[in-house]
Design a protein around this motif. Structure first.
Motif, PDB file in Angstrom:
ATOM      1  N   HIS A   1      -8.630  -1.401  10.496  1.00  0.00           N
ATOM      2  CA  HIS A   1      -9.316  -1.292   9.211  1.00  0.00           C
ATOM      3  C   HIS A   1      -8.542  -0.365   8.236  1.00  0.00           C
ATOM      4  N   ARG A   2      -8.027   0.795   8.886  1.00  0.00           N
ATOM      5  CA  ARG A   2      -7.295   1.754   8.046  1.00  0.00           C
ATOM      6  C   ARG A   2      -5.973   1.146   7.528  1.00  0.00           C
ATOM      7  N   ILE A   3      -5.333   0.466   8.477  1.00  0.00           N
ATOM      8  CA  ILE A   3      -4.058  -0.159   8.074  1.00  0.00           C
ATOM      9  C   ILE A   3      -4.275  -1.155   6.936  1.00  0.00           C
ATOM     10  N   THR A   4      -5.323  -1.868   7.103  1.00  0.00           N
ATOM     11  CA  THR A   4      -5.633  -2.863   6.050  1.00  0.00           C
ATOM     12  C   THR A   4      -5.805  -2.171   4.692  1.00  0.00           C
ATOM     13  N   ILE A   5      -6.519  -1.025   4.757  1.00  0.00           N
ATOM     14  CA  ILE A   5      -6.762  -0.303   3.502  1.00  0.00           C
ATOM     15  C   ILE A   5      -5.439   0.199   2.908  1.00  0.00           C
ATOM     16  N   VAL A   6      -4.609   0.794   3.814  1.00  0.00           N
ATOM     17  CA  VAL A   6      -3.321   1.323   3.340  1.00  0.00           C
ATOM     18  C   VAL A   6      -2.466   0.194   2.771  1.00  0.00           C
ATOM     19  N   LEU A   7      -2.433  -0.874   3.528  1.00  0.00           N
ATOM     20  CA  LEU A   7      -1.619  -2.024   3.070  1.00  0.00           C
ATOM     21  C   LEU A   7      -2.088  -2.510   1.699  1.00  0.00           C
ATOM     22  N   LEU A   8      -3.409  -2.559   1.622  1.00  0.00           N
ATOM     23  CA  LEU A   8      -3.958  -3.022   0.334  1.00  0.00           C
ATOM     24  C   LEU A   8      -3.606  -2.038  -0.803  1.00  0.00           C
ATOM     25  N   ALA A   9      -3.673  -0.704  -0.429  1.00  0.00           N
ATOM     26  CA  ALA A   9      -3.343   0.306  -1.444  1.00  0.00           C
ATOM     27  C   ALA A   9      -1.891   0.188  -1.870  1.00  0.00           C
ATOM     28  N   VAL A  10      -1.018   0.019  -0.840  1.00  0.00           N
ATOM     29  CA  VAL A  10       0.414  -0.136  -1.167  1.00  0.00           C
ATOM     30  C   VAL A  10       0.628  -1.366  -2.052  1.00  0.00           C
ATOM     31  N   LEU A  11      -0.040  -2.410  -1.658  1.00  0.00           N
ATOM     32  CA  LEU A  11       0.097  -3.657  -2.452  1.00  0.00           C
ATOM     33  C   LEU A  11      -0.357  -3.440  -3.905  1.00  0.00           C
ATOM     34  N   ALA A  12      -1.491  -2.716  -3.984  1.00  0.00           N
ATOM     35  CA  ALA A  12      -2.024  -2.444  -5.332  1.00  0.00           C
ATOM     36  C   ALA A  12      -1.040  -1.605  -6.136  1.00  0.00           C
ATOM     37  N   LEU A  13      -0.445  -0.598  -5.412  1.00  0.00           N
ATOM     38  CA  LEU A  13       0.529   0.258  -6.081  1.00  0.00           C
ATOM     39  C   LEU A  13       1.758  -0.538  -6.553  1.00  0.00           C
ATOM     40  N   ILE A  14       2.221  -1.366  -5.621  1.00  0.00           N
ATOM     41  CA  ILE A  14       3.397  -2.189  -5.991  1.00  0.00           C
ATOM     42  C   ILE A  14       3.063  -3.077  -7.189  1.00  0.00           C
ATOM     43  N   THR A  15       1.887  -3.662  -7.126  1.00  0.00           N
ATOM     44  CA  THR A  15       1.482  -4.555  -8.236  1.00  0.00           C
ATOM     45  C   THR A  15       1.414  -3.768  -9.540  1.00  0.00           C
ATOM     46  N   LEU A  16       0.830  -2.546  -9.391  1.00  0.00           N
ATOM     47  CA  LEU A  16       0.711  -1.717 -10.589  1.00  0.00           C
ATOM     48  C   LEU A  16       2.087  -1.350 -11.152  1.00  0.00           C
ATOM     49  N   LEU A  17       2.962  -0.895 -10.213  1.00  0.00           N
ATOM     50  CA  LEU A  17       4.315  -0.528 -10.651  1.00  0.00           C
ATOM     51  C   LEU A  17       5.044  -1.740 -11.263  1.00  0.00           C
ATOM     52  N   PHE A  18       4.894  -2.840 -10.606  1.00  0.00           N
ATOM     53  CA  PHE A  18       5.551  -4.065 -11.083  1.00  0.00           C
ATOM     54  C   PHE A  18       5.054  -4.418 -12.497  1.00  0.00           C
ATOM     55  N   SER A  19       3.700  -4.303 -12.582  1.00  0.00           N
ATOM     56  CA  SER A  19       3.157  -4.689 -13.903  1.00  0.00           C
ATOM     57  C   SER A  19       3.595  -3.703 -14.987  1.00  0.00           C
ATOM     58  N   ILE A  20       3.799  -2.429 -14.537  1.00  0.00           N
ATOM     59  CA  ILE A  20       4.227  -1.440 -15.530  1.00  0.00           C
ATOM     60  C   ILE A  20       5.707  -1.639 -15.903  1.00  0.00           C
TER      61      ILE A  20
END
Lengths: 201, 960
Positions: free
Chosen positions: A7-26
């Protein structure tokens, strides 16, 4: 445990993904498509006048930055971006008459247009006349007032920014005359120190 | 400078040209005939006929009578005109009519046949001869019209062959026409050039013998060749850009000399010229006349109905006349026009073309059309007469009877019966018609034919048949042209008579005892009148009426401009109404503007223009500007001299107003603006005065007593009441002059009224466009006046230099009209109309328009060409860079800026094409100038705006 970890890994992975998406979009900016030329006036391969400007209409608005105009023979070109995706390209100096110009217009290194124009012949050389006018304005700013005829003397230009004063017979007061000429220079909107004053006689 | 009246044998021209007692063709066609023709157009007196003189020398004149004698002698001795023509010339009293008749004799008897049948068409004539078609008139052992032509043709082709093959002429021609000098192929162009020189050898040789220096000779030849090509070789206008400069002219002289030398081996130049004259004389006898042509055309198309045959024949004959307004056309063009008039399809037109040509009628049709085109140009036709021409009716037959058709018929029939009676009595025959006698004579054995009778009766029969074939409607149409012709003739005679009176008066006045005192009194009075004002005001005491008149003029200026401005913006229909009238309005307003919006100024402008036209015309012909300039100014002043002499300056002012009103009254708008205002002026100023003077005893007594009659015409009613007693003392002085002054005033009014009547009468018969043509065409010669006297500008450092003043005017006018810079767009626009209505010479405006249209913006070369044109020149200026080598005719190039004088054209050869402009003053390292296209595209820089670098000036073009 595994379940919790998973569950934690999923959350971290999702957070990383969100971060990457955010950085990418920026930070990611897709490379814009090259604007297309819709219309040009005067038409390509036509004869133009030495003072004509070239008007281009593109399919999308563009910035002045990244716009480059090169030509053979070389000229210094002014570019003016107008509303409605239009551009005006104009040589800073008059074009050489009876000459063929090849213009390459690029935007962010991508070519927009390659145009060929022939400048119509004239019975004189306007480009040269322009240079003469510039030289006179720069080196002989009071040429329009010359010869300056005063009761006791005459003033001519001898060389750039240098006056030659010719005294009439019997006139001797040189320093007064220089002052008079300096006053005259001042009256005509110029700094008296900008000129040198010499006598011919 | 006084008029230097000389006898021809004492003149410089006579001495310089080693003449043997008589004038040459060049002098007659270029100076004497046009000089006489001008007599009908000069509003005031003539100074005689000016002769060409050397640059700087006093202008010389010969009397009108001597000029006429010289022409007549030449026609009799050299050209062999017949006794009838001699008699008719001797009878003519009017100078204009004499010049016209003599010109017609020259065109039909003395001029180059190539003018009627150009070089290309001579080949047609050769083809015609090859068809062995009999000559229209009979041939005898001693007279054969075709032989005359053959003789000339033989000589012509002999010289042409030499010009096209011998080394010397070929080299000279190659020098004149270097490779790449024209769009036409080189070989063809050189051949065409050779043909032109050979055809006009006599004229060029005469021009090359004119003047005492090489410069003048070169100039005369350049100008002559330029005129020949422009007038007679419209297909070779390419050559106009090549001929004219000094070097080319020198080579043309060398070429002429070489060809003349060659002719001497087998015939002299005079023989060649005589053969040419004979060929020209015999052409009408050799080819068919109208009547014969009509009959032949009918016979040529037997398949057509009789009605259609007549229709076609009529249409062809009428077209030979009607199309003459388009200039000389060739056969194909004439028949195409006939086809269009008859609404024939292309195939039918082509068939007719071939059929008539196969019968050898093409040459006669073309000749008749060409002959009319040349002949009609010699007449000063009225508008209605041109109308007759356009509808296919030849008005020349009726001019002598002033279009009284019945009188023409009467004189034709009288001539016919006289000729028939003479023939019957001589031959002991009893023919009842001239045609029968003519036929009988032609059928005689060849050695017994009376050629003179055959020619005369054929001509007369032709005229009579032409007259009889006219429809009643056409005769009525001719009759309607009567009024215009009578007025025109009357006006011509009047102007000439007026000129003589004025000349006589001036000469007489010079001898009057006490004239100095008289002038002094007039001048003193003027001085007093100007100085004394009504206390507390600036209103001149003795000039109240003129002062009011000026206020009235100002009001007119404001209201006229307002009217035009309002109309152009407010009313939708204005454009429709104003457009056709625009040239008329512009024409009239031009004078109005020229005179600073005062009637007075407009009159002076017009009078000056009339004088300028005459003097400058002579100047252009002579090509000597300095002389002309001086004479011109003198002549301009002379317009008012007469009035000053008879009534003092006061009278001169109103007199000149009247003259202008007269002169400008030829258009409706002109009448409204000028004559209308004159009526008001006269009514308010003159009539009230006279009425009061004659009706009011007290007033009369007061006026006489005070001696204020000199200015009384102007001061009118106010004098008596306001200033009683103040000038009682002065009255003693001026009272004695009263009778003289009043009678002068009345005389002046009579003259004014009379001239006015004639001009306003003429208004009814002449339509606007015809008068416009006449008046606008005056401009080429008067630019100097326009530039120097009438333009407000021109103070830019060259107060006495007309070329600088003209340059300033061009800049000022274009700026005021909102078309500086001048470009191809605005020379087509409405603002250009403003320039057209300006004081600038039309020829100069044409140069500006041409340059701006051709190169998109006005060129520096176009600008100097305009100055040249406005100051009486017509030189061709090439690209600026080449001007030092291809020097325009009438100029010389002097190297270095040090050689430049104000009014010269400076040349800079730097850059791709260099630059040219007007030199005004030396400023050391810079010069003051005026130019175009040097300060921006098409921008004209006047004297205060243009500077150039002295170090770049290669030199200056100086007027010779």
């Amino acid at each position: 445990m595994l379940k919790i970890l998973s569950h934690r890994i999923t959350i971290v992975l999702l957070a990383v993904l969100a971060l990457i998406t955010l950085l990418f979009s920026i930070f990611y900016r897709p490379k814009p498509a090259t604007p297309k030329l819709l219309e040009v006036s005067p038409k390509d391969r036509s004869e133009i006048n030495y003072f004509d400007e070239i008007r281009l209409r593109l399919d999308k608005a563009i910035n002045q930055d990244g716009l480059v105009v090169n030509s053979i023979p070389e000229e210094e070109w002014e570019i003016l971006v107008k509303p409605n995706s239009s551009l005006i390209v104009k040589s800073k100096k008059y074009l050489q008459v009876n000459t063929q110009y090849l213009l390459n217009i690029t935007y962010q290194n991508s070519p927009i247009a390659s145009l060929t124009y022939t400048v119509k012949p004239q019975q004189s050389d306007p480009r040269y006349a322009q240079e003469v006018a510039e030289e006179i304005k720069r080196d002989y700013p009071l040429a329009a007032k010359i010869p300056y005829e005063a009761p006791g003397f005459t003033v001519l230009y001898k060389s750039p920014m240098t006056f030659e004063i010719t005294l009439k017979e019997g006139v001797e007061e040189r320093s007064e005359i220089i002052n008079a000429v300096r006053d005259w220079v001042k009256e005509n909107g110029q700094d008296p120190d900008s000129h040198t004053y010499t006598f011919s006689n | 400078m006084a008029r230097k009246l000389v006898s021809f044998a004492q003149s410089t021209y006579f001495k310089n040209n080693s003449l043997k007692g008589s004038a040459n063709l060049y002098l007659i066609t270029n100076h004497l005939l046009p000089g006489l023709d001008q007599q009908a157009e000069i509003v005031a007196g003539s100074r005689g006929i000016p002769l060409p003189v050397d640059n700087g020398a006093d202008q010389e004149y010969i009397t009108i009578q001597e000029a006429k004698s010289l022409i007549l002698d030449y026609l009799i001795q050299i050209k062999g005109i017949d006794s009838d023509d001699q008699k008719s010339l001797l009878k003519i009293k009017s100078e204009e009519e004499f010049a016209r008749t003599a010109s017609i004799l020259f065109s039909s008897k003395a001029q180059d046949p190539n003018k009627l049948l150009t070089a290309a068409r001579m080949e047609n004539l050769e083809a015609f001869r090859a068809k062995k078609i009999a000559s229209a008139t009979t041939q005898t052992k001693t007279y054969d019209p075709s032989t005359a032509y053959a003789n000339y043709s033989k000589m012509y082709f002999e010289i042409l062959k030499y010009a096209n093959s011998a080394v010397v002429p070929q080299k000279l021609i190659a020098d004149i026409l270097p490779p790449g000098s024209s769009r036409v192929t080189e070989a063809l162009l050189r051949k065409q050039f050779a043909a032109i020189i050979v055809s006009n050898l006599h004229r060029l040789n005469a021009a090359a013998s004119t003047g005492s220096s090489d410069n003048i000779k070169n100039y005369q030849v350049g100008r002559e060749l330029f005129n020949i090509i422009r007038e007679s070789y419209p297909d070779n206008t390419d050559l106009l850009h090549i001929v004219g400069d000094e070097k080319t002219s020198q080579r043309v002289i060398d070429l002429t000399t070489s060809l003349v030398k060659e002719t001497k081996a087998s015939f002299s130049l005079d023989e060649y010229e005589r053969a040419r004259s004979l060929a020209a004389t015999s052409l009408p006898e050799y080819l068919l006349n109208h009547t014969e042509l009509k009959a032949e055309i009918k016979k040529s198309l037997p398949n057509l109905s009789v009605a259609d045959q007549s229709r076609l024949a009529d249409a062809v004959i009428k077209e030979t006349i009607a199309s003459s307004v388009k200039g000389s056309l060739d056969y194909d063009q004439i028949i195409t026009l006939v086809g269009q008039k008859l609404q024939l399809d292309a195939t039918t037109t082509l068939n007719i073309k071939h059929t008539l040509a196969n019968r050898g009628l093409d040459v006669s049709i073309e000749y008749l059309q060409n002959q009319k085109a040349v002949q009609f140009g010699e007449y000063r036709f009225t508008q209605r007469e041109w109308g007759l021409v356009r509808s296919g009716v030849d008005p020349t037959l009726f001019i002598r009877s002033e279009h009284k058709v019945a009188n023409t018929e009467k004189s034709l029939l009288a001539a016919q019966s006289t000729l028939l009676a003479t023939y019957n009595s001589k031959n002991n025959t009893a023919f009842t018609t001239l045609f029968d006698a003519y036929q009988a004579e032609r059928n005689k054995p060849k050695d017994q034919i009376d050629v003179d009778f055959v020619i005369k009766s054929r001509r007369l029969n032709g005229d009579i048949s032409y007259y009889q074939d006219l429809t009643p409607q056409e005769k009525a149409q001719i009759g309607r042209a009567r009024f215009g012709r009578r007025v025109l003739d009357y006006r011509s005679r009047f102007y000439e008579a007026q000129g003589k009176i004025i000349d006589g008066w001036i000469d007489f006045e010079e001898t009057i005892t006490g004239k100095k005192l008289l002038h002094k009194v007039f001048d003193s009075w003027d001085e007093i009148a100007e100085k004394v004002t009504i206390p507390g005001t600036k209103i001149p005491l003795f000039r109240i009426a003129p002062w009011l008149a000026d206020r009235w003029d100002e009001w007119k200026k404001a209201s006229t401009l307002k009217w035009i401005a309002d109309g152009s913006t407010r009313y939708k229909g204005w454009k429709i109404v104003a457009d056709p009238l625009r040239p008329v309005i512009n024409w009239s307003l031009k004078y109005y503007e020229m005179g600073n919006f005062t009637v007075n100024g407009a009159t002076t402008a017009f009078a000056t223009r009339q004088w300028g036209k005459f003097v400058k015309w002579g100047l252009t012909k002579v090509g000597l500007s300095d002389v002309g300039k001086y004479v011109g100014i003198q002549a301009g002043r002379a317009t008012t001299r007469f009035l000053i002499k008879i009534g003092g300056k006061t009278l001169a002012k109103i007199g000149s107003k009247a003259i202008a009103a007269i002169a400008t009254s030829g258009t409706i708008i002109g009448t409204i603006i000028f004559v209308g205002s004159l009526v008001l002026d006269l009514l308010s100023l003159g009539w009230n005065f006279l009425k009061k003077f004659f009706k009011d005893g007290k007033f009369r007594e007061t006026v006489v007593g005070w001696g204020l009659a000199i200015s009384g015409f102007f001061t009118a009613i106010n004098i008596g009441r306001v200033f009683t007693g103040i000038f009682a003392g002065l009255g003693l002085i001026f009272g004695g002059l009263f009778a003289l002054t009043l009678s002068s005033l009345l005389l002046a009014m009579t003259i004014i009224g009379f001239i006015w009547f004639i001009n306003t009468s003429n208004l009814h018969s002449s339509e606007n466009d015809a008068r416009l043509d006449v008046n606008l065409s005056l401009d080429s010669g008067v630019g100097e006046f326009i530039g120097s006297i009438l333009c407000d500008s021109g103070e830019g450092g060259g107060k006495n230099n007309t070329r600088i003043q003209t340059a300033a005017c061009i800049a000022e006018i274009l700026s005021e009209c909102g078309i500086n810079p001048l470009n191809a767009g605005n020379v087509k626009g409405t603002k250009w109309q403003c320039a057209l209505a300006s004081t600038l010479a039309q020829s100069a405006l044409a140069e500006l328009e041409y340059s701006a249209s051709k190169y998109e913006v006005l060129q520096c070369v176009g600008f100097v060409s305009a100055i040249d044109a406005a100051t009486g020149g017509s030189s061709h200026f090439t690209t600026a860079k080449y001007l030092p080598t291809i020097v325009p005719a009438g100029y010389k190039f002097a190297a270095g800026v040090g050689s430049c004088s104000p009014g010269d054209f400076f040349v800079d050869t730097t850059g791709a094409d260099g630059h040219v402009g007007l030199f005004i003053a030396n400023g050391g390292a810079t010069i003051q100038c005026a130019d175009a296209n040097g300060g921006g595209p098409g921008v004209v820089r006047g004297p205060d705006k243009c500077q150039w670098l002295s170090s770049k000036v290669a030199g200056c073009l100086k007027k010779i």
